[in-house]
Design an enzyme around this catalytic site. Structure first.
Site, mmCIF file in Angstrom:
data_model
loop_
_atom_site.group_PDB
_atom_site.id
_atom_site.type_symbol
_atom_site.label_atom_id
_atom_site.label_comp_id
_atom_site.label_asym_id
_atom_site.label_seq_id
_atom_site.Cartn_x
_atom_site.Cartn_y
_atom_site.Cartn_z
ATOM 1 N N LYS A 213 0.820 -1.218 0.000
ATOM 2 C CA LYS A 213 0.000 0.000 0.000
ATOM 3 C C LYS A 213 0.852 1.264 0.000
ATOM 4 O O LYS A 213 2.012 1.256 0.394
ATOM 5 C CB LYS A 213 -0.999 -0.041 1.169
ATOM 6 C CG LYS A 213 -2.176 -0.959 0.796
ATOM 7 C CD LYS A 213 -3.400 -0.801 1.634
ATOM 8 C CE LYS A 213 -4.513 -1.671 1.003
ATOM 9 N NZ LYS A 213 -5.645 -1.853 1.890
ATOM 10 N N ARG B 76 -4.382 -10.091 3.746
ATOM 11 C CA ARG B 76 -4.646 -9.956 2.309
ATOM 12 C C ARG B 76 -3.394 -9.421 1.640
ATOM 13 O O ARG B 76 -2.993 -8.284 1.900
ATOM 14 C CB ARG B 76 -5.840 -9.005 2.101
ATOM 15 C CG ARG B 76 -6.251 -8.832 0.648
ATOM 16 C CD ARG B 76 -7.395 -7.835 0.543
ATOM 17 N NE ARG B 76 -7.806 -7.632 -0.833
ATOM 18 C CZ ARG B 76 -7.190 -6.822 -1.682
ATOM 19 N NH1 ARG B 76 -6.148 -6.131 -1.301
ATOM 20 N NH2 ARG B 76 -7.635 -6.694 -2.928
HETATM 21 C C1 7PJ Z 1 -8.460 -4.067 0.734
HETATM 22 C C2 7PJ Z 1 -9.487 -4.784 0.133
HETATM 23 C C3 7PJ Z 1 -8.274 -4.159 2.142
HETATM 24 C C4 7PJ Z 1 -10.154 -5.659 2.156
HETATM 25 C C5 7PJ Z 1 -8.442 -3.649 -1.372
HETATM 26 C C6 7PJ Z 1 -5.364 -2.566 -2.377
HETATM 27 C C7 7PJ Z 1 -6.653 -1.908 -2.644
HETATM 28 N N1 7PJ Z 1 -10.329 -5.581 0.831
HETATM 29 N N2 7PJ Z 1 -9.463 -4.508 -1.194
HETATM 30 N N3 7PJ Z 1 -9.156 -4.970 2.800
HETATM 31 N N4 7PJ Z 1 -7.798 -3.376 -0.232
HETATM 32 N N5 7PJ Z 1 -10.954 -6.432 2.889
HETATM 33 O O1 7PJ Z 1 -5.177 -3.779 -2.494
HETATM 34 O O2 7PJ Z 1 -4.430 -1.783 -2.046
HETATM 35 O O3 7PJ Z 1 -7.416 -3.540 2.776
HETATM 36 S S1 7PJ Z 1 -8.040 -2.995 -2.933
#
Ligand code: 7PJ
Length: 281
Positions: free
Chosen positions: A226, A260
């Protein structure tokens, strides 16, 4: 701690890895990877999912709508066309929990029908019709906190007490889910790192991660690659692996049960080491 995801049961007694699979042409780190001749190539996406499963991912998170800061919205038809064929292909070929990163009622319904086991919604089912669609699937849901919308969320976000406000929001969405028929045992909380937060907000949330959910509701943390890592360390997106691994371990130590990430193999090793040290057999 276990959570039932359709025909799979996810054991969260130790932290697990959710591998990111973006079927968008424009996501900040892996967007456009699965396109050939301007069209989404389901087989390329499937091969990437297969690789992540080999590397130890317990969940594959399929997303068709870019939510990066400043991203423009897309139509439901477009999102369906990016997500459902990939969910179908993974369901047919791999034994893994598929989550869908979506806020769109039609995508929630059709992905569940295609074999998805978890709904991951950065808007915590606030879009009209999303809560009802999620209830109808019977699947677990990850509720994420976001302040604002992707096109404006990084414009000077303010909080009085970021930890208390994010925790209160997640609790409020939990109540809405329970009232609509999604049992507490099917909920996952996520503070939404980078979604309407300054670097200081993100660091404060991570420091106090365990305060954001009751002990029986699993926490998911998305910190991988990020932009906070970019700003704090001065690293371009392809130079953020060490920062991402450090944040994944720190989140796991503070109670995150699902990480994630984009870099599955490296994160799995970090979590294995952490487990060997912190949970001696
Ligand atoms: C997240 C997401 C997160 C959850 C994205 C990226 C942006 N879903 N989808 N948590 N981020 N639950 O991957 O930087 O932090 S998209």
């Amino acid at each position: 701690m276990k959570i039932i995801c359709g025909k799979h049961t996810l054991d969260l007694s130790h932290p697990v890895v959710m591998g990111v699979l973006n079927t968008t042409p424009d996501s900040f780190s892996d967007g456009g990877n699965y396109y050939a001749g301007g069209a989404l190539d389901t087989d390329l996406a499937l091969r990437r999912a297969e690789q992540m499963v080999r590397e130890g991912a317990a969940i594959i998170d399929v997303g068709g709508e870019s939510t990066r800061p400043g991203a423009a919205p897309i139509s439901e038809q477009e999102e369906l066309g990016r997500v459902v064929p990939v969910v179908e292909a993974i369901t047919a070929e791999l034994d893994v929990v598929i989550s869908v990163d979506t806020s769109t009622p039609g995508v929630i319904r059709e992905s569940a029908a295609a074999g998805a086991g978890l709904i991951n919604d950065v808007r915590a089912l606030e879009r009209p019709g999303a809560l009802e669609a999620a209830v109808a699937t019977g699947l677990p849901v990850c509720l994420m906190h976001m302040r604002g919308q992707p096109d404006n969320m990084q414009r000077d976000p303010h909080y009085g007490d970021v930890v208390a406000e994010v925790a209160a929001y997640l609790r409020e969405r939990q109540k809405a889910c329970e009232a609509a028929g999604i049992a507490r045992q099917r909920l996952i909380f996520d503070p939404g790192f980078g979604f309407g937060k300054t670097d200081e907000h993100n660091l404060t949330l991570l420091r106090n991660l365990s305060e954001l959910a009751p002990s029986d509701i699993p926490l998911l943390a998305g910190l991988s690659r990020k932009s906070m890592i970019g700003r704090l360390l001065g690293r371009e997106v392809d130079q953020r692996l060490p920062g991402s691994l450090a944040l994944a371990m720190l989140a796991a130590q503070r109670g995150a049960r699902i990480l994630r990430v984009h870099d599955v193999a490296a994160t799995v090793d970090v979590l294995r080491m952490q487990r060997l040290v912190d949970n001696p057999q």
